[in-house]
Scaffold this active site. Structure first.
Site, PDB file in Angstrom:
ATOM      1  N   LYS A  53       0.837  -1.208   0.000  1.00 50.72           N
ATOM      2  CA  LYS A  53       0.000   0.000   0.000  1.00 50.72           C
ATOM      3  C   LYS A  53       0.868   1.253   0.000  1.00 50.72           C
ATOM      4  CE  LYS A  53      -3.759  -2.534   2.199  1.00 50.72           C
ATOM      5  NZ  LYS A  53      -4.519  -2.905   3.397  1.00 50.72           N
ATOM      6  N   GLN A  97      -4.668  -1.892   9.737  1.00 48.12           N
ATOM      7  CA  GLN A  97      -4.532  -3.206   9.103  1.00 48.12           C
ATOM      8  C   GLN A  97      -5.068  -4.305  10.019  1.00 48.12           C
ATOM      9  OE1 GLN A  97      -3.585  -3.632   5.949  1.00 48.12           O
ATOM     10  NE2 GLN A  97      -3.625  -5.845   5.972  1.00 48.12           N
ATOM     11  N   ASP A 120     -11.117   2.292   4.080  1.00 52.43           N
ATOM     12  CA  ASP A 120     -11.368   0.854   3.959  1.00 52.43           C
ATOM     13  C   ASP A 120     -12.860   0.573   3.783  1.00 52.43           C
ATOM     14  OD1 ASP A 120      -9.252  -0.982   3.950  1.00 52.43           O
ATOM     15  OD2 ASP A 120      -8.905  -0.781   6.102  1.00 52.43           O
TER      16      ASP A 120
HETATM   17  N1  GUN Z   1      -6.373  -7.187   6.105  1.00 52.18           N
HETATM   18  C1  GUN Z   1      -6.569  -7.879   4.955  1.00 52.18           C
HETATM   19  N2  GUN Z   1      -7.159  -7.103   4.031  1.00 52.18           N
HETATM   20  C2  GUN Z   1      -7.354  -5.896   4.613  1.00 52.18           C
HETATM   21  C3  GUN Z   1      -7.922  -4.672   4.154  1.00 52.18           C
HETATM   22  O1  GUN Z   1      -8.401  -4.528   3.023  1.00 52.18           O
HETATM   23  N3  GUN Z   1      -7.922  -3.663   5.047  1.00 52.18           N
HETATM   24  C4  GUN Z   1      -7.432  -3.791   6.297  1.00 52.18           C
HETATM   25  N4  GUN Z   1      -7.494  -2.732   7.116  1.00 52.18           N
HETATM   26  N5  GUN Z   1      -6.907  -4.915   6.755  1.00 52.18           N
HETATM   27  C5  GUN Z   1      -6.866  -5.957   5.909  1.00 52.18           C
END
Ligand code: GUN
Length: 294
Positions: A53, A97, A120
């Site tokens: 990211k 996350q 998100d």
């Molecule tokens: N863990 C796995 N995929 C994601 C996601 O799209 N966002 C977040 N915050 N955690 C994750």
């Protein structure tokens, strides 16, 4: 003939489009979009996702801030970091996350994120707005899948779509988006889950199957109709001594069996996965433009 849906190149197209928009915003003296991420602990998969990211932010010209916190941080301390990001006017959006360590409630933390910074799309306000078809951040995986269906011009109207998995961040929003009066959309949707008795009977009727249950190679060739569109959301690390890293990445679809029957299929890796980062960048650009909340 089966078309292998390429999530890597499609995500790259979206990133190129976003980079172009950011260039114009900056040239006009606008604010540089700024995404932050909170990573708690040292889970390898989470580190890899967050690293991806941050790299993607650099590519499109966003600012990014990574806050790494020890696995033994208290929930209260984490909430204080969330509050700081809520109050920081330069941060347009941020993510925490997941998964979080067991002593921390993901629900409490998610609900502390300001909905206007929740890129998100996990906060109940964004989920509720999405359900009501109001402007909202749509969570990354369902949005990414909608983009793949759209960009590969896959016909969805009037089709029967079977979604396997009812999670609140993938299966449920996916079913809502595909049943909506839109394109992609206008599907008749069935949501299946671990208590569905006649799963194979249902998947065999499906024109589109979305496998999002998190069980490696669950969907086998005998469960899929000839010509079906198959979208594989799963990505599980399965121990494999023959691989340099000691594991192989497996989707929820038994690819070798299903691919010959499918009209379109997403591989793992390289299908849905890369799209999720592109979706997050898309939401962050919307946040910086105040396009959802003003
Ligand atoms: N863990 C796995 N995929 C994601 C996601 O799209 N966002 C977040 N915050 N955690 C994750």
């Amino acid at each position: 003939m089966t078309t292998i849906i390429n999530g890597v190149t499609t995500a790259q197209d979206i990133k190129d489009e976003i980079a172009e928009k950011v260039k114009i915003i900056k040239a006009q003296g606008g604010k540089t979009p700024h995404l932050a991420a909170i990573l708690v602990g040292d889970d390898g998969a989470s580190q890899a996702y967050v690293g991806g990211k941050v790299k993607a932010c650099e590519f499109v010209g966003f600012r990014s801030t990574l806050k790494t916190l020890d696995a033994d941080i208290s929930e209260q301390e984490l909430l204080e970091v969330v509050d700081q990001l809520n109050e920081d006017p330069d941060i347009d959006g941020y993510i925490v996350q997941l998964p979080l360590p067991r002593h921390i409630s993901a629900k409490t933390v998610t609900e502390r994120i300001l909905p206007e910074k929740d890129v998100d799309g996990f906060h109940p306000v964004n989920v509720g707005r999405m359900v009501k078809n109001l402007p909202a951040y749509v969570s990354a995986t369902p949005f990414g899948i909608m983009q793949l269906l759209d960009r590969y011009q896959i016909e969805t109207e009037g089709k029967h779509c079977v979604v396997i998995g009812r999670s609140d961040i993938v299966g449920t929003p996916m079913a809502i988006l595909l049943s909506r009066k839109s394109n992609p959309g206008n599907c008749t949707v069935t949501i299946c889950h671990s208590r569905t008795g006649n799963l194979k009977e249902l998947t065999l009727q499906a024109d589109i199957v979305i496998a999002a249950l998190g069980i490696p190679e669950f969907l086998t060739g005998d469960m899929v109709k000839q010509g079906a569109v198959v979208i594989d959301v799963g990505i599980t690390r399965v121990p494999d001594e023959t691989k340099p890293r000691g594991y192989a990445l497996k989707g929820d679809v038994k690819y070798d069996e299903v691919e010959p029957k499918a009209s379109f299929i997403t591989p793992v890796p390289g299908g849905v996965g890369p799209m999720t980062i592109a979706s997050l960048l898309h939401n962050t650009l919307l946040a910086s433009q105040k396009a959802i909340y003003d």
